[in-house]
Design a protein around this motif. Structure first.
Motif, PDB file in Angstrom:
ATOM      1  N   TYR A 117       4.115  19.793  18.305  1.00  0.00           N
ATOM      2  CA  TYR A 117       2.813  19.601  18.357  1.00  0.00           C
ATOM      3  C   TYR A 117       2.338  18.757  19.353  1.00  0.00           C
ATOM      4  N   TRP A 121      -0.433  20.379  22.080  1.00  0.00           N
ATOM      5  CA  TRP A 121      -2.008  19.960  22.114  1.00  0.00           C
ATOM      6  C   TRP A 121      -2.318  18.818  23.157  1.00  0.00           C
ATOM      7  N   THR A 124      -2.470  20.822  26.220  1.00  0.00           N
ATOM      8  CA  THR A 124      -3.583  21.365  26.693  1.00  0.00           C
ATOM      9  C   THR A 124      -5.025  20.573  26.574  1.00  0.00           C
ATOM     10  N   THR A 125      -4.829  19.588  26.013  1.00  0.00           N
ATOM     11  CA  THR A 125      -6.115  18.734  26.218  1.00  0.00           C
ATOM     12  C   THR A 125      -6.149  18.065  27.693  1.00  0.00           C
TER      13      THR A 125
END
Length: 270
Positions: A117, A121, A124-125
Motif C-alpha cells: 500500500y 500510494w 503516486t503522491t
C-alpha cells in the motif's frame, strides 16, 4: 363340459380374486443398481466449468489464493490482496518510522505484515507533488529573477516524475532481491518494496520546502533529505543482512538514495 369352460376363463380382473403366481424364466433377470454417485442439493458452482452438482463425500471446492511464488499466482490479483490488508493506524506508524533514519528497526515492524500500500500510494503522491510543485517552483524562480517574463506550465514534469519515481521504487528493490538471492542471502522482495516505498515519504515533505526561491537553501534541504532517506535504507538493510559481508550493497543503496535526491533537485527544482 360347460363348467370346465367357465373355469378356464381368466379371473384376475374380478373384484376379490387372487391372481395366480406365474413364474417365468424370462423374468428371472435381476436388476442390479450400478454404482450411483449421490449428489447434494443445491448444486455447487463448478467454477469455470459451469454449474454442476456436488458429489457426496467429495470436498467442496473452496476458493484459495494463488501463492505469489507460483507463476500462476504472479498474475493473479488475489495473490496480492494480503499485502493491502492494512489500516490507517498501521500506515501512520510506518510513515513515522520512515522519518526516523537512525532506528534501523523497520523490518522488525513490518515482519508480520509487509504491505504494498505504501509503495503504490507514496510513489503516486510523490509523482503528483513533484510535477505540480516543480512547476510552481519554476514559476517563483522565474518571477523572482524577471517579473516581466512569461511562464508556461511544463507538462513533461509529469511524465518524467512517473517514469523516474515508479521505475526507481520498483526496479531498485527488484535488483537488490536478485542480487542477494545470487549471493546466497535470504531476501524478501515484498519487504524490500515495502521499505523502499516508505523511504520516499521524506521527499514528499521536502518538496514543499523546495519551492522557496533561494537556491542555496534548496540545496541544503535536498541534501539533508537525501542523507536522511539514504540512512534509513542503509541502516535497515544492514540490520536485515546482519551476519553477511555485503557492505558494498549497503553503500550502493546509500549512494542510490543520494543520487535520487540530486536528480529531484536538478530536474524538478532547477
Amino acid at each position: 363340459m360347460e363348467e370346465s369352460s367357465y373355469t378356464g376363463l381368466p379371473t384376475s380382473h374380478l373384484l376379490g380374486s387372487v391372481p395366480a403366481v406365474i413364474t417365468e424364466e424370462n423374468n428371472t433377470n435381476k436388476h442390479v443398481a450400478t454404482d450411483a454417485s449421490m449428489q447434494v442439493f443445491p448444486p455447487n458452482n463448478g467454477g469455470g466449468r459451469g454449474p454442476g452438482y456436488q458429489t457426496l463425500g467429495s470436498p467442496a471446492e473452496v476458493f484459495e489464493q494463488q501463492p505469489a511464488n507460483n507463476w500462476r499466482g504472479v498474475f493473479s490479483i488475489s495473490s496480492y490482496s494480503q499485502y493491502f490488508n492494512v489500516d490507517t493506524d498501521v500506515v501512520l506508524i510506518r510513515l513515522i518510522s520512515s522519518l526516523n533514519p537512525v532506528a534501523g528497526d523497520f523490518f522488525s515492524k513490518i515482519d508480520a505484515n509487509p504491505d504494498l500500500y505504501g509503495l503504490i500510494w507514496i510513489s503516486t503522491t510523490l509523482v503528483f507533488v513533484l510535477a505540480s510543485l516543480g512547476n510552481l517552483a519554476t514559476y517563483l524562480m522565474q518571477k523572482h529573477a524577471d517579473n516581466s517574463s512569461s511562464w508556461t506550465f511544463d507538462v513533461s514534469y509529469m511524465n518524467v516524475a512517473a517514469c523516474s519515481i515508479y521505475g526507481y521504487a520498483i526496479v531498485v528493490p527488484l535488483a537488490y532481491y536478485f542480487f542477494l538471492q545470487y549471493m546466497g542471502s535470504n531476501a524478501s522482495l515484498i519487504r524490500f518494496w515495502c521499505m523502499w516505498g516508505y523511504s520516499l515519504t521524506i521527499f514528499i515533505i521536502s518538496s514543499f520546502l523546495l519551492i522557496i526561491p533561494v537556491e542555496f537553501l534548496r540545496w541544503v534541504i535536498i541534501l539533508l533529505t537525501g542523507v536522511a532517506s539514504a540512512s534509513f535504507v542503509a541502516l535497515n538493510l544492514r540490520s536485515y543482512m546482519e551476519g553477511n559481508e555485503l557492505s558494498v550493497a549497503i553503500i550502493a543503496a546509500f549512494s542510490l538514495q543520494i543520487a535520487l535526491a540530486i536528480f529531484i533537485k536538478v530536474w524538478f527544482f532547477p
